[in-house]
Design a protein around this motif. Structure first.
Motif, short mmCIF file in Angstrom:
data_model
loop_
_atom_site.label_atom_id
_atom_site.label_comp_id
_atom_site.label_asym_id
_atom_site.label_seq_id
_atom_site.Cartn_x
_atom_site.Cartn_y
_atom_site.Cartn_z
N UNK A 14 10.87 5.88 64.79
CA UNK A 14 10.71 7.27 65.29
C UNK A 14 9.50 7.95 65.02
N UNK A 15 8.77 7.29 64.42
CA UNK A 15 7.73 7.80 62.95
C UNK A 15 6.50 8.05 63.98
N UNK A 16 5.49 8.78 63.94
CA UNK A 16 4.22 9.06 64.92
C UNK A 16 3.40 8.70 64.18
N UNK A 17 2.09 8.73 63.76
CA UNK A 17 0.85 8.36 62.76
C UNK A 17 -0.27 9.14 63.64
N UNK A 18 0.42 9.38 65.34
CA UNK A 18 -0.83 9.84 65.87
C UNK A 18 -0.92 11.41 65.49
N UNK A 19 -2.26 11.73 65.86
CA UNK A 19 -2.28 13.37 65.47
C UNK A 19 -1.27 14.15 66.58
N UNK A 20 -0.62 15.07 66.57
CA UNK A 20 0.35 15.67 67.58
C UNK A 20 0.14 17.13 67.74
N UNK A 95 6.97 19.43 49.50
CA UNK A 95 6.50 18.73 48.37
C UNK A 95 7.54 17.18 47.82
N UNK A 96 6.82 15.98 48.47
CA UNK A 96 7.73 15.33 48.60
C UNK A 96 6.62 14.06 48.97
N UNK A 97 7.16 13.02 49.46
CA UNK A 97 6.37 11.29 50.57
C UNK A 97 6.51 11.54 51.90
N UNK A 98 5.37 10.74 51.96
CA UNK A 98 5.45 10.33 53.85
C UNK A 98 5.71 9.69 53.71
N UNK A 99 4.51 8.59 54.90
CA UNK A 99 5.22 7.48 54.58
C UNK A 99 5.00 6.33 53.62
N UNK A 169 4.88 12.91 59.52
CA UNK A 169 4.84 12.25 61.45
C UNK A 169 4.18 13.19 61.69
N UNK A 170 3.41 12.25 63.33
CA UNK A 170 2.87 13.25 63.93
C UNK A 170 1.41 13.57 63.76
N UNK A 171 1.43 12.87 62.37
CA UNK A 171 -0.14 13.27 61.89
C UNK A 171 -0.66 11.74 61.26
N UNK A 172 -2.31 11.49 61.62
CA UNK A 172 -2.83 10.44 61.05
C UNK A 172 -3.04 10.13 59.63
N UNK A 173 -3.40 8.99 58.89
CA UNK A 173 -3.64 8.95 57.71
C UNK A 173 -5.03 10.10 57.48
N UNK A 174 -5.49 9.84 57.78
CA UNK A 174 -6.74 10.65 57.59
C UNK A 174 -7.05 12.10 58.00
N UNK A 175 -6.05 12.63 58.99
CA UNK A 175 -6.31 13.89 58.96
C UNK A 175 -4.79 14.40 58.33
N UNK A 176 -4.59 13.57 57.56
CA UNK A 176 -3.31 14.45 56.71
C UNK A 176 -4.35 14.98 55.45
N UNK A 177 -5.36 13.51 54.91
CA UNK A 177 -6.19 14.04 53.90
C UNK A 177 -6.99 15.46 54.46
N UNK A 178 -7.33 15.57 55.50
CA UNK A 178 -8.21 16.29 55.08
C UNK A 178 -7.52 17.62 55.39
N UNK A 179 -6.15 17.88 55.81
CA UNK A 179 -5.82 18.81 55.80
C UNK A 179 -5.11 20.00 54.83
N UNK A 180 -4.85 18.53 53.68
CA UNK A 180 -4.50 19.09 52.33
C UNK A 180 -5.56 19.86 51.77
N UNK A 181 -7.27 18.61 51.30
CA UNK A 181 -8.57 19.25 51.22
C UNK A 181 -8.13 20.24 51.22
N UNK A 182 -8.19 20.99 52.84
CA UNK A 182 -8.37 22.31 53.53
C UNK A 182 -7.66 23.48 52.40
#
Length: 208
Positions: A14-20, A95-99, A169-182
């Motif tokens: 059920x995990x989605x890697x699409x930005x939602x 504080x933990x892992x995603x995929x 979940x509901x976040x792409x790889x690049x968005x996850x990086x971008x958001x954490x950097x921000x």
């Protein structure tokens, strides 16, 4: 463990890697501090642009599930879900892992699917895979597992160890990086989980 493996196999589908997600405008972070079997779970919601605190909450409870690597969600997910209940946020950082998990379902993915919210995992250690390249300050290096990129190692500044970012979940790889950097403000951890960690530690200290 068969029962817990079966749950993970069901949820990972059920995990989605699409930005939602919207924005994000409001980013929440969660962390847990322990005193024996007592857990103090703190949730902090920050304004994404300014990183100012908008909401915070601490819940206390007893933990009965032992710490078992790769099964952290069965120990902490109920605490996390209780802590964020009623808070308003567009993104949840844990504080933990995603995929970046041997079965593709770390705690951030597990919680994200159960709550159907956008989540990112930011871990202090690498659970699986390898980092492809040197982790220079401000220059992320991919985490590769099973021939696929599952996240990024990121070092915020000199003198600190990297953290390991992976979409939940509901976040792409690049968005996850971008958001954490921000959310980085010169510390090892992103502000939402750093603030949550400090709040959880303060709550624990009051009862020692």
């Amino acid at each position: 463990m068969d029962r817990f493996l079966a749950v993970q196999r069901e949820l990972v589908g059920k995990v989605s890697l699409m930005d939602g997600f919207q924005g994000p405008r409001r980013v929440a972070g969660v962390d847990v501090a322990y005193l024996g079997r007592r857990a103090f779970t703190a949730a902090v919601v920050l304004d994404y642009e300014t990183q100012e605190v908008l909401e915070e909450r601490v819940v206390e409870g007893e933990v009965n599930f032992p710490y078992i690597p790769t099964f952290l969600a069965f120990r902490e997910a109920p605490l996390v879900m209780e802590a964020v209940e009623g808070l308003e946020f567009d993104m949840l950082i844990l504080d933990g892992q995603g995929i970046a998990h041997p079965r593709g379902l770390g705690m951030a993915s597990h919680v994200g699917v159960l709550l159907d919210v956008a989540t990112i995992g930011v871990a202090k250690r690498l659970l699986c895979g390898e980092v492809a390249g040197e982790v220079l300050v401000g220059s992320p290096a991919p985490i590769v597992y099973g021939g696929a990129e599952v996240g990024y190692a990121f070092r915020a500044r000199r003198g600190v160890k990297p953290v390991y970012i992976s979409p939940g979940h509901r976040v792409s790889l690049l968005s996850a990086l971008r958001i954490v950097e921000g959310c980085m403000r010169g510390h090892r951890l992103p502000e939402p989980t750093r603030r949550a960690h400090l709040l959880a530690i303060a709550a624990r200290r009051k009862v020692k």
